[in-house]
Design a protein around this motif. Structure first.
Motif, PDB file in Angstrom:
ATOM      1  N   LEU A   1     -80.322  57.441  87.318  1.00 42.06           N
ATOM      2  CA  LEU A   1     -81.678  57.908  87.029  1.00 42.06           C
ATOM      3  C   LEU A   1     -82.693  57.264  87.965  1.00 42.06           C
ATOM      4  O   LEU A   1     -83.605  57.928  88.454  1.00 42.06           O
ATOM      5  CB  LEU A   1     -82.048  57.599  85.574  1.00 42.06           C
ATOM      6  CG  LEU A   1     -81.386  58.480  84.528  1.00 42.06           C
ATOM      7  CD1 LEU A   1     -81.531  57.856  83.147  1.00 42.06           C
ATOM      8  CD2 LEU A   1     -81.974  59.877  84.548  1.00 42.06           C
ATOM      9  N   ARG A   2     -82.540  55.963  88.217  1.00 36.23           N
ATOM     10  CA  ARG A   2     -83.455  55.264  89.117  1.00 36.23           C
ATOM     11  C   ARG A   2     -83.396  55.887  90.510  1.00 36.23           C
ATOM     12  O   ARG A   2     -84.422  56.173  91.115  1.00 36.23           O
ATOM     13  CB  ARG A   2     -83.118  53.778  89.193  1.00 36.23           C
ATOM     14  CG  ARG A   2     -84.067  52.993  90.106  1.00 36.23           C
ATOM     15  CD  ARG A   2     -83.547  51.609  90.436  1.00 36.23           C
ATOM     16  NE  ARG A   2     -82.217  51.613  91.011  1.00 36.23           N
ATOM     17  CZ  ARG A   2     -81.939  51.884  92.289  1.00 36.23           C
ATOM     18  NH1 ARG A   2     -82.902  52.217  93.121  1.00 36.23           N
ATOM     19  NH2 ARG A   2     -80.695  51.845  92.724  1.00 36.23           N
ATOM     20  N   ALA A   3     -82.199  56.132  90.998  1.00 34.80           N
ATOM     21  CA  ALA A   3     -82.032  56.733  92.323  1.00 34.80           C
ATOM     22  C   ALA A   3     -82.653  58.130  92.368  1.00 34.80           C
ATOM     23  O   ALA A   3     -83.313  58.496  93.348  1.00 34.80           O
ATOM     24  CB  ALA A   3     -80.555  56.787  92.698  1.00 34.80           C
ATOM     25  N   GLN A   4     -82.446  58.895  91.297  1.00 40.55           N
ATOM     26  CA  GLN A   4     -83.009  60.247  91.238  1.00 40.55           C
ATOM     27  C   GLN A   4     -84.534  60.188  91.246  1.00 40.55           C
ATOM     28  O   GLN A   4     -85.185  60.938  91.971  1.00 40.55           O
ATOM     29  CB  GLN A   4     -82.525  60.955  89.984  1.00 40.55           C
ATOM     30  CG  GLN A   4     -83.146  62.317  89.789  1.00 40.55           C
ATOM     31  CD  GLN A   4     -82.822  62.927  88.431  1.00 40.55           C
ATOM     32  OE1 GLN A   4     -81.860  62.570  87.792  1.00 40.55           O
ATOM     33  NE2 GLN A   4     -83.636  63.864  88.016  1.00 40.55           N
TER      34      GLN A   4
ATOM     35  N   THR B   1     -73.723  63.065  86.105  1.00 37.35           N
ATOM     36  CA  THR B   1     -74.498  63.233  87.330  1.00 37.35           C
ATOM     37  C   THR B   1     -75.128  64.619  87.371  1.00 37.35           C
ATOM     38  O   THR B   1     -76.299  64.764  87.719  1.00 37.35           O
ATOM     39  CB  THR B   1     -73.606  63.021  88.569  1.00 37.35           C
ATOM     40  OG1 THR B   1     -73.074  61.703  88.517  1.00 37.35           O
ATOM     41  CG2 THR B   1     -74.394  63.190  89.853  1.00 37.35           C
ATOM     42  N   ASP B   2     -74.372  65.651  87.015  1.00 35.81           N
ATOM     43  CA  ASP B   2     -74.896  67.013  86.997  1.00 35.81           C
ATOM     44  C   ASP B   2     -76.022  67.150  85.971  1.00 35.81           C
ATOM     45  O   ASP B   2     -77.026  67.802  86.229  1.00 35.81           O
ATOM     46  CB  ASP B   2     -73.791  68.019  86.703  1.00 35.81           C
ATOM     47  CG  ASP B   2     -72.778  68.123  87.828  1.00 35.81           C
ATOM     48  OD1 ASP B   2     -73.083  67.651  88.952  1.00 35.81           O
ATOM     49  OD2 ASP B   2     -71.682  68.655  87.590  1.00 35.81           O
ATOM     50  N   ALA B   3     -75.860  66.533  84.812  1.00 33.18           N
ATOM     51  CA  ALA B   3     -76.888  66.600  83.773  1.00 33.18           C
ATOM     52  C   ALA B   3     -78.164  65.891  84.239  1.00 33.18           C
ATOM     53  O   ALA B   3     -79.274  66.366  83.977  1.00 33.18           O
ATOM     54  CB  ALA B   3     -76.382  65.979  82.478  1.00 33.18           C
ATOM     55  N   LEU B   4     -78.018  64.764  84.918  1.00 38.20           N
ATOM     56  CA  LEU B   4     -79.183  64.028  85.410  1.00 38.20           C
ATOM     57  C   LEU B   4     -79.972  64.846  86.422  1.00 38.20           C
ATOM     58  O   LEU B   4     -81.194  64.808  86.449  1.00 38.20           O
ATOM     59  CB  LEU B   4     -78.757  62.703  86.052  1.00 38.20           C
ATOM     60  CG  LEU B   4     -78.136  61.657  85.142  1.00 38.20           C
ATOM     61  CD1 LEU B   4     -77.770  60.413  85.940  1.00 38.20           C
ATOM     62  CD2 LEU B   4     -79.045  61.307  83.988  1.00 38.20           C
ATOM     63  N   ALA B   5     -79.261  65.585  87.259  1.00 43.78           N
ATOM     64  CA  ALA B   5     -79.909  66.366  88.307  1.00 43.78           C
ATOM     65  C   ALA B   5     -80.797  67.463  87.747  1.00 43.78           C
ATOM     66  O   ALA B   5     -81.713  67.925  88.423  1.00 43.78           O
ATOM     67  CB  ALA B   5     -78.868  66.953  89.245  1.00 43.78           C
ATOM     68  N   THR B   6     -80.545  67.891  86.518  1.00 48.68           N
ATOM     69  CA  THR B   6     -81.336  68.966  85.928  1.00 48.68           C
ATOM     70  C   THR B   6     -82.574  68.453  85.193  1.00 48.68           C
ATOM     71  O   THR B   6     -83.421  69.252  84.810  1.00 48.68           O
ATOM     72  CB  THR B   6     -80.486  69.804  84.946  1.00 48.68           C
ATOM     73  OG1 THR B   6     -80.065  68.970  83.863  1.00 48.68           O
ATOM     74  CG2 THR B   6     -79.283  70.401  85.646  1.00 48.68           C
ATOM     75  N   LEU B   7     -82.685  67.145  85.007  1.00 47.43           N
ATOM     76  CA  LEU B   7     -83.843  66.590  84.305  1.00 47.43           C
ATOM     77  C   LEU B   7     -85.084  66.628  85.185  1.00 47.43           C
ATOM     78  O   LEU B   7     -85.002  66.401  86.394  1.00 47.43           O
ATOM     79  CB  LEU B   7     -83.588  65.130  83.911  1.00 47.43           C
ATOM     80  CG  LEU B   7     -82.555  64.847  82.838  1.00 47.43           C
ATOM     81  CD1 LEU B   7     -82.394  63.336  82.665  1.00 47.43           C
ATOM     82  CD2 LEU B   7     -82.946  65.480  81.518  1.00 47.43           C
TER      83      LEU B   7
END
Length: 87
Positions: free
Chosen positions: A52-55, A10-16
């Motif tokens: 990823l979809r939610a982000q 989750t933390d890694a996704l937030a930085t994309l």
């Protein structure tokens, strides 16, 4: 409670960036559609893809809220702006 691994993902996704998140989501879809992933891998990929979809949706909504629509007068000249709406 989330596992440490789930928290790290989750933390890694937030930085994309939005673009990188979308590319990763496309790669996940391709992998899942290929049928080559094991059941455990497919579950992990699906979980990552859902995040990823939610982000991506959240980032698009945020961007949409920042867009102003240019208002034109009867003569076609810009007269101001108003908030973007979906209607």
């Amino acid at each position: 409670m989330r596992s440490p691994q789930a928290a790290a993902v989750t933390d890694a996704l937030a930085t994309l960036s939005f673009e990188d998140a979308l590319k990763r989501l496309e790669a996940i879809v391709q992998r899942l559609e290929s049928g080559d992933a094991s059941l455990d891998e497919a579950i992990d990929l699906y979980t990552e893809g859902a995040g990823l979809r939610a982000q991506c949706e959240a980032r698009l909504k945020s961007a949409q809220e920042k867009i102003d629509r240019i208002v034109l007068g009867a003569d076609g000249a810009p007269t101001g702006v108003r908030p973007f709406d979906t209607a």
